[in-house]
Scaffold this motif. Structure first.
Motif, mmCIF file in Angstrom:
data_model
loop_
_atom_site.group_PDB
_atom_site.id
_atom_site.type_symbol
_atom_site.label_atom_id
_atom_site.label_comp_id
_atom_site.label_asym_id
_atom_site.label_seq_id
_atom_site.Cartn_x
_atom_site.Cartn_y
_atom_site.Cartn_z
ATOM 1 N N GLY A 61 -7.962 1.408 8.999
ATOM 2 C CA GLY A 61 -8.635 0.701 7.908
ATOM 3 C C GLY A 61 -8.276 -0.775 7.895
ATOM 4 O O GLY A 61 -9.150 -1.644 7.892
ATOM 5 N N GLY A 62 -6.974 -1.075 7.885
ATOM 6 C CA GLY A 62 -6.527 -2.454 7.793
ATOM 7 C C GLY A 62 -6.533 -3.191 9.117
ATOM 8 O O GLY A 62 -6.515 -4.422 9.137
ATOM 9 N N GLY A 63 -6.561 -2.448 10.229
ATOM 10 C CA GLY A 63 -6.521 -3.069 11.540
ATOM 11 C C GLY A 63 -7.858 -3.020 12.259
ATOM 12 O O GLY A 63 -8.560 -4.018 12.382
ATOM 13 N N ALA A 64 -8.236 -1.830 12.747
ATOM 14 C CA ALA A 64 -9.429 -1.702 13.586
ATOM 15 C C ALA A 64 -10.698 -2.126 12.869
ATOM 16 O O ALA A 64 -11.521 -2.870 13.423
ATOM 17 C CB ALA A 64 -9.564 -0.258 14.073
ATOM 18 N N ALA A 95 0.818 -1.212 0.000
ATOM 19 C CA ALA A 95 0.000 0.000 0.000
ATOM 20 C C ALA A 95 0.854 1.266 0.000
ATOM 21 O O ALA A 95 0.585 2.216 -0.752
ATOM 22 C CB ALA A 95 -0.945 0.000 1.199
ATOM 23 N N LEU A 96 1.887 1.310 0.828
ATOM 24 C CA LEU A 96 2.673 2.535 0.964
ATOM 25 C C LEU A 96 3.379 2.900 -0.330
ATOM 26 O O LEU A 96 3.489 4.083 -0.674
ATOM 27 C CB LEU A 96 3.686 2.377 2.104
ATOM 28 C CG LEU A 96 4.545 3.603 2.427
ATOM 29 C CD1 LEU A 96 3.682 4.804 2.807
ATOM 30 C CD2 LEU A 96 5.532 3.291 3.546
ATOM 31 N N MET A 107 -4.133 5.914 9.022
ATOM 32 C CA MET A 107 -5.487 5.446 8.758
ATOM 33 C C MET A 107 -5.524 4.146 7.967
ATOM 34 O O MET A 107 -6.458 3.356 8.113
ATOM 35 C CB MET A 107 -6.283 6.529 8.035
ATOM 36 C CG MET A 107 -6.515 7.765 8.884
ATOM 37 S SD MET A 107 -7.630 8.964 8.131
ATOM 38 C CE MET A 107 -6.638 9.519 6.751
ATOM 39 N N VAL A 108 -4.539 3.896 7.099
ATOM 40 C CA VAL A 108 -4.585 2.702 6.250
ATOM 41 C C VAL A 108 -4.262 1.451 7.050
ATOM 42 O O VAL A 108 -4.957 0.435 6.949
ATOM 43 C CB VAL A 108 -3.623 2.850 5.055
ATOM 44 C CG1 VAL A 108 -3.566 1.557 4.245
ATOM 45 C CG2 VAL A 108 -4.066 4.003 4.156
#
Length: 359
Positions: free
Chosen positions: A162-165, A140-141, A157-158
């Protein structure tokens, strides 16, 4: 009544994604108990971060898991809970004698939600890291930022959120549905590397069809397209342009005083020239002048607002997108009910009071 009313969730206080996940679940009506480390427990295991915003809507309970009485009380709470969420490195909950096996023995229907950077398994599972590291290894990065500069971290946020929480919340809710049907809980292993990779699914599809280049800033949605990027304005503000569809693009170039012959949309070889032309045009007026100019059209041009400006923007004020004291984002999504008092200071309960309330 909110959608998750009646559900009981234990949150082991921690950094980043588990705190955000606890807030989201509480916003949707779950009764969440946030267990935080007591002063008597010594060196912190739990991290008290997030303050009045991320800790909203749920009670805090101080515990000392070195104290056999507190440990027994936490197990009693787990016995009546529907789910548990934690964000420690692999093995920490097991060392606290509160791992999935112990908890399942106490409560077979418990959904045990875990969120980490690398996941519970794999050669890097025990390594440290942060959001930027997890999204670096997910692909992603690499896709974020200007073509001639290093990749730019998109806040946290990613990976964290987004990817975790949000993957943790989704997994826990799926586990709760299964537990309701079968009577048996599930361990949810939410890894930020996995989740941020999943968020790249569309771009994997583009790549498989030869529609995505790995060079940053050369593609349709990464700032390479002149009709899908931000532009600086005369006053130093910026506008966001998202005129992807031909009809929307026609409204954009019409508003800029151009014709389709002058500015063909999908002539990729001409994109650098077209970008420079758009750049020069947007620099001739102030941000809010452009916003007013395109307001009500299909050009998909909007001002880029700061957080303080966003809270005052008419659409956001009408919807109550920000609320409370301190001012903060209101719960989302909506379920046809009024937003709660998001500024409410969460209560602090004693562990005995929490056990009595849940018994």
């Amino acid at each position: 009544m909110k959608p998750l009313s009646g559900l009981r969730i234990i949150e082991f206080d921690g950094l980043g994604p588990v705190t955000f996940a606890g807030m989201v679940l509480a916003d949707m009506g779950a009764e969440v108990l946030r267990l935080s480390r007591s002063a008597a427990a010594g060196t912190p295991v739990f991290a008290d971060v997030g303050g009045e915003v991320l800790h909203r809507g749920r009670a805090a309970v101080e515990v000392n898991l070195k104290d056999p009485a507190d440990h027994a009380s936490v197990l009693e709470l787990i016995g009546t809970a529907d789910a548990l969420i934690e964000g420690f490195r692999p093995g920490v909950m097991e060392r606290l004698r509160l791992g999935p096996d112990v908890c399942a023995a106490r409560n077979a229907r418990l959904v045990f939600g875990r969120v980490t950077g690398w996941g519970q398994t794999g050669p890097m599972a025990d390594q440290v890291g942060h959001d930027i590291n997890y999204i670096a290894l997910s692909g992603a990065l690499h896709a974020l930022g200007e073509p001639d500069r290093p990749p730019r971290a998109p806040l946290n946020m990613v990976g964290d959120y987004g990817g975790g929480a949000m993957m943790l919340v989704t997994g826990v809710l799926a586990g709760l549905l299964e537990a309701k049907r079968t009577g048996t809980g599930r361990v949810v292993d939410a890894a930020m590397t996995d989740g941020s990779a999943l968020l790249m699914s569309l771009f994997s599809a583009f790549s498989a069809r030869g529609l995505w280049k790995e060079a940053r800033g050369t593609n349709l949605l990464d700032g390479g397209a002149p009709f899908y990027r931000c532009y600086a304005c005369r006053d130093g503000g910026h506008v966001a342009v998202g005129a992807l569809e031909p009809r929307f693009y026609a409204a954009l170039i019409s508003g800029l005083g151009l014709t389709a012959e002058e500015a063909p949309q999908f002539d990729m070889a001409n994109w650098p020239t077209l970008h420079a032309r758009f750049e020069a045009l947007f620099a001739t007026c102030d941000r809010d002048d452009w916003a007013a100019h395109f307001d009500g059209t299909e050009a998909c041009v909007t001002p880029v607002l700061s957080m303080s400006e966003a809270a005052q923007y008419p659409h956001n004020q009408t919807r109550g997108t920000y609320a409370g004291h301190p001012l903060q984002p209101a719960p989302a999504p909506r379920f046809g009910i009024d937003a709660p008092d998001v500024g409410r200071q969460p209560p602090t309960l004693s562990l005995d009071d929490a056990v009595r309330a849940w018994s």
